[in-house]
Every structure is written in C-alpha cells, then in structure tokens.
Scaffold this motif. Structure first.
Motif, PDB file in Angstrom:
ATOM      1  N   THR A  38       0.822  -1.213   0.000  1.00  0.00           N
ATOM      2  CA  THR A  38       0.000   0.000   0.000  1.00  0.00           C
ATOM      3  C   THR A  38       0.856   1.262   0.000  1.00  0.00           C
ATOM      4  OG1 THR A  38      -0.127  -0.140   2.424  1.00  0.00           O
ATOM      5  CG2 THR A  38      -1.935  -1.122   1.161  1.00  0.00           C
ATOM      6  N   THR A  39       1.993   1.188  -0.682  1.00  0.00           N
ATOM      7  CA  THR A  39       2.869   2.357  -0.776  1.00  0.00           C
ATOM      8  C   THR A  39       3.034   2.815  -2.227  1.00  0.00           C
ATOM      9  OG1 THR A  39       4.838   0.935  -0.936  1.00  0.00           O
ATOM     10  CG2 THR A  39       4.168   1.667   1.264  1.00  0.00           C
ATOM     11  N   SER A  40       2.225   2.262  -3.131  1.00  0.00           N
ATOM     12  CA  SER A  40       2.380   2.560  -4.556  1.00  0.00           C
ATOM     13  C   SER A  40       1.454   3.692  -5.005  1.00  0.00           C
ATOM     14  CB  SER A  40       2.089   1.309  -5.400  1.00  0.00           C
ATOM     15  OG  SER A  40       2.991   0.270  -5.108  1.00  0.00           O
ATOM     16  N   TRP A  41       1.795   4.242  -6.160  1.00  0.00           N
ATOM     17  CA  TRP A  41       0.961   5.223  -6.849  1.00  0.00           C
ATOM     18  C   TRP A  41       0.725   4.708  -8.263  1.00  0.00           C
ATOM     19  CZ3 TRP A  41      -0.057  10.530  -5.190  1.00  0.00           C
ATOM     20  CH2 TRP A  41       0.449  10.841  -3.915  1.00  0.00           C
ATOM     21  N   VAL A  42      -0.434   5.029  -8.840  1.00  0.00           N
ATOM     22  CA  VAL A  42      -0.684   4.755 -10.244  1.00  0.00           C
ATOM     23  C   VAL A  42      -0.852   6.088 -10.960  1.00  0.00           C
ATOM     24  CG1 VAL A  42      -3.200   4.521  -9.929  1.00  0.00           C
ATOM     25  CG2 VAL A  42      -2.096   3.491 -11.917  1.00  0.00           C
ATOM     26  N   THR A  43      -0.212   6.208 -12.117  1.00  0.00           N
ATOM     27  CA  THR A  43      -0.353   7.386 -12.969  1.00  0.00           C
ATOM     28  C   THR A  43      -1.241   7.016 -14.147  1.00  0.00           C
ATOM     29  OG1 THR A  43       1.810   8.282 -12.361  1.00  0.00           O
ATOM     30  CG2 THR A  43       0.868   9.039 -14.435  1.00  0.00           C
ATOM     31  N   VAL A  44      -2.193   7.872 -14.459  1.00  0.00           N
ATOM     32  CA  VAL A  44      -3.171   7.580 -15.505  1.00  0.00           C
ATOM     33  C   VAL A  44      -3.128   8.655 -16.589  1.00  0.00           C
ATOM     34  CG1 VAL A  44      -5.610   7.154 -16.019  1.00  0.00           C
ATOM     35  CG2 VAL A  44      -4.662   6.467 -13.797  1.00  0.00           C
ATOM     36  N   ASP A  45      -2.990   8.223 -17.843  1.00  0.00           N
ATOM     37  CA  ASP A  45      -3.154   9.111 -18.989  1.00  0.00           C
ATOM     38  C   ASP A  45      -4.613   9.060 -19.429  1.00  0.00           C
ATOM     39  OD1 ASP A  45      -0.470   9.709 -18.987  1.00  0.00           O
ATOM     40  OD2 ASP A  45       0.036   8.249 -20.542  1.00  0.00           O
ATOM     41  N   PHE A  46      -5.157  10.201 -19.864  1.00  0.00           N
ATOM     42  CA  PHE A  46      -6.576  10.302 -20.210  1.00  0.00           C
ATOM     43  C   PHE A  46      -6.690  11.155 -21.467  1.00  0.00           C
ATOM     44  CE2 PHE A  46     -10.914  12.006 -18.499  1.00  0.00           C
ATOM     45  CZ  PHE A  46     -11.604  11.163 -19.362  1.00  0.00           C
ATOM     46  N   ALA A  96      -5.322  -1.516   0.751  1.00  0.00           N
ATOM     47  CA  ALA A  96      -5.237  -2.785   0.043  1.00  0.00           C
ATOM     48  C   ALA A  96      -6.563  -3.121  -0.632  1.00  0.00           C
ATOM     49  CB  ALA A  96      -4.854  -3.894   1.013  1.00  0.00           C
ATOM     50  N   GLY A  97      -6.458  -3.694  -1.842  1.00  0.00           N
ATOM     51  CA  GLY A  97      -7.648  -4.119  -2.561  1.00  0.00           C
ATOM     52  C   GLY A  97      -7.736  -3.473  -3.930  1.00  0.00           C
ATOM     53  N   THR A  98      -8.894  -3.612  -4.564  1.00  0.00           N
ATOM     54  CA  THR A  98      -9.107  -3.117  -5.922  1.00  0.00           C
ATOM     55  C   THR A  98      -9.768  -1.743  -5.905  1.00  0.00           C
ATOM     56  OG1 THR A  98      -9.310  -5.365  -6.789  1.00  0.00           O
ATOM     57  CG2 THR A  98     -10.229  -3.589  -8.125  1.00  0.00           C
ATOM     58  N   TRP A  99      -9.164  -0.812  -6.638  1.00  0.00           N
ATOM     59  CA  TRP A  99      -9.649   0.553  -6.786  1.00  0.00           C
ATOM     60  C   TRP A  99     -10.317   0.716  -8.145  1.00  0.00           C
ATOM     61  CZ3 TRP A  99      -7.735   4.867  -3.530  1.00  0.00           C
ATOM     62  CH2 TRP A  99      -6.940   4.433  -2.453  1.00  0.00           C
ATOM     63  N   PHE A 162      -9.524  -0.346 -13.484  1.00  0.00           N
ATOM     64  CA  PHE A 162      -9.408  -0.978 -12.172  1.00  0.00           C
ATOM     65  C   PHE A 162      -7.938  -1.286 -11.889  1.00  0.00           C
ATOM     66  CE2 PHE A 162     -13.408  -2.042 -14.194  1.00  0.00           C
ATOM     67  CZ  PHE A 162     -14.326  -1.588 -13.256  1.00  0.00           C
ATOM     68  N   VAL A 163      -7.491  -0.924 -10.697  1.00  0.00           N
ATOM     69  CA  VAL A 163      -6.119  -1.207 -10.281  1.00  0.00           C
ATOM     70  C   VAL A 163      -6.164  -1.831  -8.894  1.00  0.00           C
ATOM     71  CG1 VAL A 163      -5.085   0.603 -11.698  1.00  0.00           C
ATOM     72  CG2 VAL A 163      -5.816   1.133  -9.380  1.00  0.00           C
ATOM     73  N   THR A 164      -5.261  -2.754  -8.639  1.00  0.00           N
ATOM     74  CA  THR A 164      -5.283  -3.510  -7.398  1.00  0.00           C
ATOM     75  C   THR A 164      -3.970  -3.380  -6.642  1.00  0.00           C
ATOM     76  OG1 THR A 164      -6.882  -5.128  -8.243  1.00  0.00           O
ATOM     77  CG2 THR A 164      -5.485  -5.821  -6.416  1.00  0.00           C
ATOM     78  N   ALA A 165      -4.081  -3.085  -5.356  1.00  0.00           N
ATOM     79  CA  ALA A 165      -2.930  -3.070  -4.451  1.00  0.00           C
ATOM     80  C   ALA A 165      -3.030  -4.297  -3.556  1.00  0.00           C
ATOM     81  CB  ALA A 165      -2.924  -1.797  -3.611  1.00  0.00           C
TER      82      ALA A 165
END
Length: 281
Positions: A38-46, A96-99, A162-165
């Motif tokens: 639970t220390t990650s980041w996701v970057t999203v292009d749109f 933790a879990g799916t975002w 959907f992204v999962t940690a």
C-alpha cells in the motif's frame, strides 16, 4: 447550461458511438494495474485519439474523474494536469484491494423543428457565429411547446479502469442498477494471455444479452491491422474473451433500448469503456 455540463454531454456523445463509427476513442491508460503493498501510486493518462493509447487528438477532462477506494468510499485524484493532447493524474494506492477510477457521463441529445427549421439538442451546439464562437447546445428546457418532429435520446457512458494493491477485492463492482454496467466473473486485474475471461454486463441491474462489445489491442500505431474483434454477450449477459497476447486492451460495450428518463425522450444509448491489462502466463 453550465460549461461543465456541456462538456459531459459532448463526451457522452463521443463515447456512446460504436468503435467502428467513432474516429476518436476516449481512453484511460494506467501505468499498471497490479501493485504490491500500500505504498504505490498509479499514474493515468486520459485522452481521445485515433490510435489507442497514443495521444494525438485531445485531452480528457479531469473535472469528471472520480476515484473509488477498495471499500467503495470516495478517493482522491492528485497531481492532475492537462496538456494539448492528454491529461494525466495520480492516485495514491494507500489501501489494500481493488480501486476503481473513471467517469460517469450522461445527457440528452436529439433534434426538433420550429417553423420547419431543425434545431439540435445536446451535442456540440450550433455553428460558430460571426465572432467565431460556437453557440452553446440547447437543452430539453429550450424546446418550445409548439415544436414539431421532436426526437430525443438519453445518452450515457461509463469509462472505468481498475487497479489492485495487494490481493484483489470486489466491492467496487457492486452494481448501481442504473444503465449499462460491468459485473465481472473474472476479475479485471487477473487476466492472462491464452486464458479465457468472462465479463457479465448488466442493464439496470439485470443481465444484458446480445450486447455488442468491441475489443481492441493497443499498439495499432506499430502494426498494419487494428486487430479489433466484435463480440456479443450470451443469454446470461456474459461475454467470453480470450487474449492472444499480453498487453493493454480497450473494451467498448454499447446498447440501445426504448426507455427514456424524461418527457419526450423515446430511447437511450448506453456505452461502457474500460482498459484492461493482460499479463504473460
């Protein structure tokens, strides 16, 4: 009508079109879909573009982007920025879990006549005037009582990723019971090349048979054929998809029916878009 509402109607019109009709497709591309801890980041292009995942047309609008945490509560978009061809933002995956990250857009489109002159509702509005400024789109409230040939359609689209940690969870897939939604049998973050995935589609909370779904692999810019596949959900609303290779895929489902949410609205068009990451075995 507020500027933001007008943007939602324009975006919904674009997204509701089938892949073969709409030249520019709107997409979200995450930097990854599976993260540890639970220390990650996701970057999203749109963005919207001709070639999927290659920004060359216009950016997505960050105002409508929402984040759902694994427990279903609202999350937060951070570090958002919009350039000429794409928008980009971050989401901190601190639970933790799916975002779920995405947009939900809706509006009414159509036309009517006054004294034999056709006027449009929704969409991009009227043509530019002498000053070069395009007239804002008309709304249902602008239709006079004596209008004729009134044709109105509800247009709605969901664009989600959907992204999962850590371990995948399913709370964010709880259906709202409104419009076209994804209720996956196979978790979207557990896709593997060579294995068949199954996704159930719902309309107003019920399985939706006969839904048309387009699946397109990314990377069209670097190959001759687009590689799009046109699939259909079964009687139980379930779509079976096999993945010939690992990579990012764009999935677009569309549906129409005769239901309307307001007076004079005689039908609706619904769309659902997601970007899926398929891993190697």
């Amino acid at each position: 009508m507020p500027r933001f509402a007008r943007r939602l109607i324009v975006a919904a019109a674009l997204l509701s079109l089938p892949a073969a009709v709409s030249a520019h497709r709107l997409w979200m591309l995450p930097s990854g879909t599976v993260f540890s801890g639970t220390t990650s980041w996701v970057t999203v292009d749109f963005a919207a573009s001709n070639d999927l995942f290659y920004a060359d047309h216009q950016p997505g609008r960050l105002e409508g982007v929402k984040v759902w945490q694994p427990d279903g509560s609202p999350g937060r978009v951070q570090n958002g920025a919009t350039g000429r061809y794409r928008s980009v933002f971050d989401v901190q995956l601190d639970k933790a879990g799916t975002w779920k990250i995405g947009t939900e857009m809706s509006g009414v489109q159509g036309s009517f006549k006054v004294n034999g002159e056709e006027r449009r509702v929704g969409g991009r509005g009227g043509p530019p005037g002498p000053d070069g400024v395009r007239r804002p789109p008309l709304t249902v409230a602008d239709i006079p009582a004596d209008a004729t040939d009134v044709t109105l359609t509800d247009v709605s689209t969901r664009n989600e990723i959907f992204v999962t940690a850590g371990e995948p969870t399913r709370t964010v897939f709880k259906p709202t019971g409104k419009g076209l939604e994804l209720d996956p049998v196979t978790h979207p973050d557990e896709l593997v090349a060579g294995e068949t995935a199954r996704f159930r589609f719902l309309i107003d909370g019920r399985p939706a048979p006969g839904i048309k779904v387009t699946v397109v692999p990314g990377g069209k810019r670097y190959r001759d054929a687009e590689g799009a596949r046109e699939l259909t959900t079964g009687a139980d609303g379930v779509l079976a998809v096999d993945w010939p290779a690992a990579g990012m895929y764009w999935l677009n489902a569309t549906a129409e029916d005769a239901k309307g949410s307001a007076p004079r609205v005689t039908g609706r068009r619904m769309g659902y878009i997601t970007t899926l990451e398929v891993m190697t075995p």
